[in-house]
Design a protein around this motif. Structure first.
Motif, PDB file in Angstrom:
ATOM      1  N   GLU A 238       0.831  -1.207   0.000  1.00  0.00           N
ATOM      2  CA  GLU A 238       0.000   0.000   0.000  1.00  0.00           C
ATOM      3  C   GLU A 238       0.861   1.252   0.000  1.00  0.00           C
ATOM      4  OE1 GLU A 238      -3.430   0.123   2.617  1.00  0.00           O
ATOM      5  OE2 GLU A 238      -3.238  -2.030   2.997  1.00  0.00           O
ATOM      6  N   ILE A 239       2.014   1.171   0.622  1.00  0.00           N
ATOM      7  CA  ILE A 239       2.928   2.315   0.618  1.00  0.00           C
ATOM      8  C   ILE A 239       3.538   2.500  -0.765  1.00  0.00           C
ATOM      9  CG2 ILE A 239       5.194   3.067   1.460  1.00  0.00           C
ATOM     10  CD1 ILE A 239       4.374   2.121   4.225  1.00  0.00           C
ATOM     11  N   ALA A 240       3.876   1.389  -1.427  1.00  0.00           N
ATOM     12  CA  ALA A 240       4.435   1.483  -2.783  1.00  0.00           C
ATOM     13  C   ALA A 240       3.448   2.168  -3.732  1.00  0.00           C
ATOM     14  CB  ALA A 240       4.794   0.098  -3.295  1.00  0.00           C
ATOM     15  N   ALA A 241       2.162   1.978  -3.469  1.00  0.00           N
ATOM     16  CA  ALA A 241       1.131   2.547  -4.342  1.00  0.00           C
ATOM     17  C   ALA A 241       0.657   3.926  -3.896  1.00  0.00           C
ATOM     18  CB  ALA A 241      -0.062   1.595  -4.411  1.00  0.00           C
ATOM     19  N   ASP A 242       1.168   4.427  -2.798  1.00  0.00           N
ATOM     20  CA  ASP A 242       0.685   5.689  -2.224  1.00  0.00           C
ATOM     21  C   ASP A 242       1.416   6.866  -2.875  1.00  0.00           C
ATOM     22  OD1 ASP A 242      -0.027   7.876  -0.641  1.00  0.00           O
ATOM     23  OD2 ASP A 242      -0.083   6.691   1.198  1.00  0.00           O
ATOM     24  N   PRO A 243       0.715   7.720  -3.634  1.00  0.00           N
ATOM     25  CA  PRO A 243       1.383   8.830  -4.320  1.00  0.00           C
ATOM     26  C   PRO A 243       1.895   9.915  -3.372  1.00  0.00           C
ATOM     27  CG  PRO A 243      -1.003   9.010  -4.559  1.00  0.00           C
ATOM     28  CD  PRO A 243      -0.731   7.668  -3.923  1.00  0.00           C
ATOM     29  N   ARG A 244       1.428   9.911  -2.126  1.00  0.00           N
ATOM     30  CA  ARG A 244       1.909  10.905  -1.164  1.00  0.00           C
ATOM     31  C   ARG A 244       3.332  10.602  -0.712  1.00  0.00           C
ATOM     32  NH1 ARG A 244      -2.083  10.173   3.612  1.00  0.00           N
ATOM     33  NH2 ARG A 244      -1.536   8.009   3.044  1.00  0.00           N
ATOM     34  N   VAL A 245       3.730   9.342  -0.827  1.00  0.00           N
ATOM     35  CA  VAL A 245       5.032   8.894  -0.336  1.00  0.00           C
ATOM     36  C   VAL A 245       6.078   9.022  -1.439  1.00  0.00           C
ATOM     37  CG1 VAL A 245       6.353   6.956   0.576  1.00  0.00           C
ATOM     38  CG2 VAL A 245       3.986   7.301   1.313  1.00  0.00           C
ATOM     39  N   ARG A 246       7.135   9.780  -1.146  1.00  0.00           N
ATOM     40  CA  ARG A 246       8.217   9.941  -2.127  1.00  0.00           C
ATOM     41  C   ARG A 246       9.513   9.267  -1.676  1.00  0.00           C
ATOM     42  NH1 ARG A 246       9.193  15.916  -3.134  1.00  0.00           N
ATOM     43  NH2 ARG A 246      10.739  15.025  -4.569  1.00  0.00           N
ATOM     44  N   ALA A 247       9.610   8.968  -0.401  1.00  0.00           N
ATOM     45  CA  ALA A 247      10.821   8.325   0.123  1.00  0.00           C
ATOM     46  C   ALA A 247      10.416   7.324   1.195  1.00  0.00           C
ATOM     47  CB  ALA A 247      11.768   9.367   0.696  1.00  0.00           C
ATOM     48  N   VAL A 248      11.142   6.204   1.253  1.00  0.00           N
ATOM     49  CA  VAL A 248      10.759   5.108   2.144  1.00  0.00           C
ATOM     50  C   VAL A 248      11.966   4.588   2.910  1.00  0.00           C
ATOM     51  CG1 VAL A 248       9.727   2.805   2.296  1.00  0.00           C
ATOM     52  CG2 VAL A 248       8.933   4.407   0.554  1.00  0.00           C
ATOM     53  N   SER A 249      11.794   4.415   4.211  1.00  0.00           N
ATOM     54  CA  SER A 249      12.768   3.696   5.031  1.00  0.00           C
ATOM     55  C   SER A 249      12.368   2.228   5.064  1.00  0.00           C
ATOM     56  CB  SER A 249      12.784   4.245   6.457  1.00  0.00           C
ATOM     57  OG  SER A 249      13.553   5.417   6.544  1.00  0.00           O
ATOM     58  N   ILE A 250      13.320   1.358   4.762  1.00  0.00           N
ATOM     59  CA  ILE A 250      13.057  -0.089   4.754  1.00  0.00           C
ATOM     60  C   ILE A 250      13.813  -0.702   5.917  1.00  0.00           C
ATOM     61  CG2 ILE A 250      13.212  -2.229   3.433  1.00  0.00           C
ATOM     62  CD1 ILE A 250      13.187  -0.475   0.887  1.00  0.00           C
TER      63      ILE A 250
END
Length: 384
Positions: A68-80
């Protein structure tokens, strides 16, 4: 002009919390950044954990599925900060979705996994920062500058140690960390990966190596439920520990220097005993993570019986000035992750890589794979 950057965290165990806290703190320590992280989403499959994170830190959205985060357009950067076996899948998916990634080491289970994530990041044209935090210590930066300037002459040899007791208790739960399929290597991926990064950061490329590994606690009890960190389990069904507790490794550097890297996760009496000793033809430099702001330095022309002095790092060493105004004021582990967050966000805004990159992760993973092959074959392995 300051803009906002929507960020998300995948995996909210201890490291996910550390990343989140770093995002919150980074504008205070690095006000010159032209971007401010906005906590948009957090994902964790453990029931209630993501919701707890949202309530505590203010994430706008809590989900159980990282997709869901991968598909969220609000998210531009991700901590894994998810378990190792998920690094490749999540890292590739996030890069393909056009999101910059800050990913914890070792970036998968093998060098092939690290290369897959690095390739996806390069193809997507996004930034990728890796969690090799110990290189961010101002004293380590000072040591690197001293070595590079010839301050200790030509480097002859180095010893890097990473000893800890986090897995020393025989009742430590048999979590994914001890399984080949989900954890990959044991202390290699967990601690020795940092050692390889420090070795390369300080001395340059490793040309070949020879390693030996061992499992000292061969069996543990399976946990009854979800775990976080290094919890204990009693009464559960026993299972085998499938990856190594200990490694020692001889290193040959392209420069001609020699090295020893030793790491153990079951060292009774050792709590985060991480550090290095670098020796050169005219001096030496010593660092102990437990005394993070101190650097032992031996320089001069005496050679024999040459004394060692203590340098207390301060403004002018690494990113120290962002945290303290004068030398010998203490910094802590979490501060190193704030520096890492700064490097990540700066990379995103400027389009130029700062700090540890996925290329560093690939080199580290290749060395870890070589250590495994060497331990199995009882022979030297070239990293070519």
């Amino acid at each position: 002009m300051v803009s906002t950057l929507g960020v998300a965290v995948v995996g909210f165990g201890w490291m996910g919390r550390v990343h989140t806290q770093a995002y919150v703190r980074v504008p205070h320590h690095f006000p010159q950044l032209s971007v401010r992280p906005e906590l948009v989403a957090v994902a964790d499959e453990v029931p209630g954990r993501a919701e707890e994170a949202a309530g505590q830190y203010g994430f706008a959205t809590a989900v159980h599925d990282w997709r869901e985060i991968a598909a969220d357009p609000r998210v531009r950067a991700v901590s894994i900060a998810a378990p190792n076996f998920l690094h490749r899948e999540i890292g590739v998916a996030m890069a393909e979705a056009g999101k910059h990634i800050w990913i914890e080491k070792p970036v998968g289970l093998t060098a092939e996994d690290a290369r897959a994530v690095a390739g996806a990041v390069a193809k997507a044209g996004v930034q990728g920062t890796v969690g090799f935090n110990y290189r961010n210590a101002p004293a380590v930066a000072a040591a690197r500058d001293l070595i590079a300037s010839g301050g200790i002459g030509t480097v002859t040899h180095v010893r890097i140690r990473l000893f800890s007791d986090y897995a020393a208790h025989p009742e430590g739960a048999l979590t994914w960390r001890y399984e080949r399929e989900r954890g990959g290597s044991g202390v290699l991926g967990d601690l020795a990966s940092h050692g390889v990064d420090l070795a390369r950061f300080l001395l340059g490329e490793i040309e070949s190596l020879a390693a030996d590994t061992a499992v000292f606690i061969p069996e543990r009890a399976r946990p009854a439920g979800a775990t976080a960190g290094h919890t204990r389990a009693t009464g559960g069904a026993p299972g085998p520990v499938e990856n190594e507790d200990y490694v020692n490794c001889l290193l040959r550097f392209a420069s001609g220097a020699r090295g020893v890297l030793e790491a153990c996760r079951v060292s009774v009496g050792e709590q985060n005993n991480y550090g290095f000793e670098v020796h050169g033809t005219e001096g030496a430099v010593f660092w102990d993570f437990r005394r993070m702001g101190e650097l032992g330095v031996s320089r001069g022309t005496a050679y024999q019986d040459q004394p060692v002095s203590t340098l207390y790092v301060g403004p002018g060493h690494g990113e120290y000035a962002a945290f303290q105004p004068g030398a010998a004021n203490s910094m802590g582990y979490d501060d190193l992750k704030v520096i890492e967050a700064y490097h990540f966000l700066r990379s995103v805004t400027e389009g130029t890589a700062y700090g540890a990159t996925l290329d560093d992760a690939v080199h580290s993973a290749a060395a870890l794979d070589a250590m495994s092959r060497s331990a199995d074959s009882r022979a030297w392995v070239d990293l070519g």
